[in-house]
Design an enzyme around this catalytic site. Structure first.
Site, PDB file in Angstrom:
ATOM      1  N   ARG A 103       0.818  -1.231   0.000  1.00  0.00           N
ATOM      2  CA  ARG A 103       0.000   0.000   0.000  1.00  0.00           C
ATOM      3  C   ARG A 103       0.849   1.277   0.000  1.00  0.00           C
ATOM      4  O   ARG A 103       0.388   2.323   0.445  1.00  0.00           O
ATOM      5  CB  ARG A 103      -0.962   0.042   1.199  1.00  0.00           C
ATOM      6  CG  ARG A 103      -1.984  -1.084   1.229  1.00  0.00           C
ATOM      7  CD  ARG A 103      -2.948  -1.005   0.046  1.00  0.00           C
ATOM      8  NE  ARG A 103      -4.063  -1.930   0.202  1.00  0.00           N
ATOM      9  CZ  ARG A 103      -4.107  -3.182  -0.245  1.00  0.00           C
ATOM     10  NH1 ARG A 103      -3.065  -3.666  -0.914  1.00  0.00           N
ATOM     11  NH2 ARG A 103      -5.168  -3.927  -0.060  1.00  0.00           N
ATOM     12  N   SER A 156     -11.342  -1.090   2.479  1.00  0.00           N
ATOM     13  CA  SER A 156     -10.644  -1.332   3.749  1.00  0.00           C
ATOM     14  C   SER A 156     -10.285   0.005   4.362  1.00  0.00           C
ATOM     15  O   SER A 156      -9.583   0.804   3.744  1.00  0.00           O
ATOM     16  CB  SER A 156      -9.352  -2.109   3.524  1.00  0.00           C
ATOM     17  OG  SER A 156      -9.618  -3.409   3.103  1.00  0.00           O
ATOM     18  N   GLU A 196      -6.114   3.454   6.209  1.00  0.00           N
ATOM     19  CA  GLU A 196      -5.636   3.225   4.845  1.00  0.00           C
ATOM     20  C   GLU A 196      -5.913   4.397   3.902  1.00  0.00           C
ATOM     21  O   GLU A 196      -5.011   4.854   3.197  1.00  0.00           O
ATOM     22  CB  GLU A 196      -6.230   1.932   4.274  1.00  0.00           C
ATOM     23  CG  GLU A 196      -5.297   1.313   3.258  1.00  0.00           C
ATOM     24  CD  GLU A 196      -6.007   0.643   2.125  1.00  0.00           C
ATOM     25  OE1 GLU A 196      -5.888   1.134   0.990  1.00  0.00           O
ATOM     26  OE2 GLU A 196      -6.693  -0.366   2.359  1.00  0.00           O
TER      27      GLU A 196
HETATM   28  N1  EPU Z   1     -11.186 -11.629   8.847  1.00  0.00           N
HETATM   29  C1  EPU Z   1     -11.868 -11.753  10.027  1.00  0.00           C
HETATM   30  N2  EPU Z   1     -12.897 -10.884  10.291  1.00  0.00           N
HETATM   31  C2  EPU Z   1     -13.263  -9.943   9.407  1.00  0.00           C
HETATM   32  C3  EPU Z   1     -12.546  -9.780   8.197  1.00  0.00           C
HETATM   33  C4  EPU Z   1     -11.505 -10.659   7.936  1.00  0.00           C
HETATM   34  O1  EPU Z   1     -11.589 -12.610  10.845  1.00  0.00           O
HETATM   35  O2  EPU Z   1     -14.215  -9.226   9.695  1.00  0.00           O
HETATM   36  C5  EPU Z   1     -10.111 -12.585   8.538  1.00  0.00           C
HETATM   37  C6  EPU Z   1     -10.576 -13.550   7.464  1.00  0.00           C
HETATM   38  O3  EPU Z   1     -11.246 -14.639   8.014  1.00  0.00           O
HETATM   39  C7  EPU Z   1      -9.288 -13.959   6.826  1.00  0.00           C
HETATM   40  C8  EPU Z   1      -8.429 -12.705   6.955  1.00  0.00           C
HETATM   41  O4  EPU Z   1      -9.029 -11.911   7.971  1.00  0.00           O
HETATM   42  O5  EPU Z   1      -8.680 -14.994   7.563  1.00  0.00           O
HETATM   43  C9  EPU Z   1      -8.267 -11.923   5.662  1.00  0.00           C
HETATM   44  O6  EPU Z   1      -9.528 -11.433   5.256  1.00  0.00           O
HETATM   45  P1  EPU Z   1      -9.827 -11.001   3.754  1.00  0.00           P
HETATM   46  O7  EPU Z   1      -9.394 -12.037   2.802  1.00  0.00           O
HETATM   47  O8  EPU Z   1     -11.232 -10.536   3.730  1.00  0.00           O
HETATM   48  O9  EPU Z   1      -8.853  -9.803   3.483  1.00  0.00           O
HETATM   49  P2  EPU Z   1      -8.487  -8.510   4.321  1.00  0.00           P
HETATM   50  O10 EPU Z   1      -7.169  -8.717   4.978  1.00  0.00           O
HETATM   51  O11 EPU Z   1      -9.639  -8.052   5.140  1.00  0.00           O
HETATM   52  C10 EPU Z   1      -7.145  -7.482   2.325  1.00  0.00           C
HETATM   53  C11 EPU Z   1      -7.046  -6.140   1.671  1.00  0.00           C
HETATM   54  C12 EPU Z   1      -8.216  -5.937   0.724  1.00  0.00           C
HETATM   55  C13 EPU Z   1      -8.181  -7.059  -0.297  1.00  0.00           C
HETATM   56  C14 EPU Z   1      -8.259  -8.410   0.430  1.00  0.00           C
HETATM   57  C15 EPU Z   1      -8.123  -9.582  -0.507  1.00  0.00           C
HETATM   58  C16 EPU Z   1      -5.892  -4.577   3.099  1.00  0.00           C
HETATM   59  C17 EPU Z   1      -6.022  -3.462   4.060  1.00  0.00           C
HETATM   60  N3  EPU Z   1      -7.036  -5.089   2.653  1.00  0.00           N
HETATM   61  O12 EPU Z   1      -8.319  -7.450   3.133  1.00  0.00           O
HETATM   62  O13 EPU Z   1      -8.031  -4.706   0.064  1.00  0.00           O
HETATM   63  O14 EPU Z   1      -9.240  -6.943  -1.214  1.00  0.00           O
HETATM   64  O15 EPU Z   1      -7.175  -8.507   1.379  1.00  0.00           O
HETATM   65  O16 EPU Z   1      -6.806  -9.673  -0.960  1.00  0.00           O
HETATM   66  O17 EPU Z   1      -4.784  -4.960   2.736  1.00  0.00           O
HETATM   67  C18 EPU Z   1      -8.560  -2.389   0.171  1.00  0.00           C
HETATM   68  O18 EPU Z   1      -7.370  -2.174   0.326  1.00  0.00           O
HETATM   69  O19 EPU Z   1      -9.419  -1.438   0.140  1.00  0.00           O
HETATM   70  C19 EPU Z   1      -9.019  -3.756   0.096  1.00  0.00           C
HETATM   71  C20 EPU Z   1     -10.302  -4.040   0.038  1.00  0.00           C
END
Ligand code: EPU
Length: 342
Positions: free
Chosen positions: A165, A243, A338
């Site tokens: 990022r 996010s 972010e």
């Molecule tokens: N999780 C939870 N609770 C929640 C949300 C997530 O326990 O409410 C856990 C999930 O179970 C999983 C892990 O967190 O084990 C990762 O969750 P997810 O795949 O939804 O991804 P994220 O880490 O929440 C990141 C990026 C997203 C991107 C996704 C998919 C960042 C800040 N966010 O989200 O990017 O789409 O991975 O690669 O890096 C953005 O930057 O705006 C964005 C949406």
């Protein structure tokens, strides 16, 4: 070059907050830029480059300056062989439209970036990434307008310090070039392979559940679009900037002690960074789905804040404070916002 006055930042950003910008100049061709920056210099006003506004939140007092609204649109094949395509893409192009353009032609490289709201320029500035791909992996370089020299130059990707990022365009470190360049185009290197190696967990789960075994760009793009659609609000109908917090980056040495202390804590290797999923931290402190000062912590993904009824930026700031404090108290980590602020 079109100049408008007193433009509400809330109308230009997907979180739909923020007062008026004194001026807003729509940039439709790179040759507009010299005049646009001369206009701002003449008035002694600061400038801010805005693409789709999907990762920027506006403050209530507005912006006493000039917004440069990027509408540089073009997709041109620079060269094409049977297994490699070089594309030059205008930075104001919609990222999802570009993803669909490439997967329709069976090119691989950005298919997992489907359905991310925003422009190509915005994606480069913050090295957008999702489901195992990052724009950095296919970016060869960028064409920029240098506001210090007034020249149009090309910067190779190695000079952009792209990591999670971050890039020279949005960071404050020693290599910061914040505010100096206007990215006009991106040079992307796509190929005919398919996604290789282990897939991102939730993507693999989706493919398994739906008995999908091929990894063609169109298949991955369609799968990611469904997965994102289930969790991420559509900016057309719901005010949000995706996010709202970054994931927490940690050292490899911290992993085992953290896993011992917090069984089940999700830790991933993204690029070359180890990250804790901040959504999990927010969920653990019981805030998932809660309405705090008009901001809803999404019940589908706790990293996402939705502007349901915030009276203004100050409500968002209070909600942020509540969430950051709760996570800090329980886990000791300080969540970082972010989206940028205008
Ligand atoms: N999780 C939870 N609770 C929640 C949300 C997530 O326990 O409410 C856990 C999930 O179970 C999983 C892990 O967190 O084990 C990762 O969750 P997810 O795949 O939804 O991804 P994220 O880490 O929440 C990141 C990026 C997203 C991107 C996704 C998919 C960042 C800040 N966010 O989200 O990017 O789409 O991975 O690669 O890096 C953005 O930057 O705006 C964005 C949406």
């Amino acid at each position: 070059m079109k100049v408008s006055t007193n433009t509400p930042v809330s109308a230009l950003t997907t979180m739909r907050l923020g007062g008026d910008a004194r001026y807003c100049i729509t940039i439709t061709t790179p040759s507009d830029l010299a005049d646009a920056y001369a206009f701002a210099a003449d008035k002694g006003l600061p400038t801010y480059i805005l693409g789709g506004g999907s990762n920027v939140v506006g403050r209530d007092g507005g912006f006493d300056g000039v917004i440069m609204l990027n509408q540089l649109k073009s997709i041109t094949a620079v060269s094409e062989t049977s297994d490699q395509l070089l594309l030059r893409v205008g930075s104001g192009e919609d990222l999802d439209a570009l993803v669909h353009f490439t997967v329709a032609r069976d090119w691989c490289g950005i298919e997992a970036l489907a359905a991310i709201p925003g422009t190509v320029g915005g994606a480069i500035m913050q090295n957008a990434g999702a489901y195992g791909q990052e724009i950095a992996q296919v970016l060869l370089g960028v064409d920029v307008y240098d506001t210090q020299t007034g020249e149009h130059v090309h910067l190779p990707t190695d000079d952009l310090a792209l990591c999670y990022r971050r890039s020279i365009f949005n960071s404050d470190g020693p290599d910061s070039a914040k505010g100096r360049y206007f990215i006009t185009a991106a040079l992307l290197n796509l190929h005919k392979n398919e996604l290789a190696g282990d897939l991102y967990g939730s993507l693999q789960d989706y493919l398994d559940k739906n008995d999908i075994s091929d990894r063609r760009p169109q298949t991955i793009c369609a799968a990611v679009t469904v997965i994102r659609g289930e969790k991420l609000p559509d900016p057309a109908t719901t005010a949000s900037s995706g996010s709202f917090f970054k994931n927490i980056t940690i050292d490899q040495a911290d992993i085992e002690p953290l896993r011992t202390q917090y069984p089940g804590i999700p830790i991933f290797l993204i690029g070359n960074c180890w990250e804790i999923a901040s959504g999990w931290l927010i969920e653990q402190v019981g805030l998932k789905g809660q309405l705090i000062d008009g901001m809803r912590v999404s019940d589908k993904a706790a990293l996402i804040l939705i502007n349901e009824s915030a009276a203004g930026y100050d409500d968002l700031a209070r909600a942020r404070e509540t969430i950051v404090a709760a996570v800090k108290e329980r886990f000791g980590f300080t969540l970082q916002q972010e989206p940028e602020e205008l």
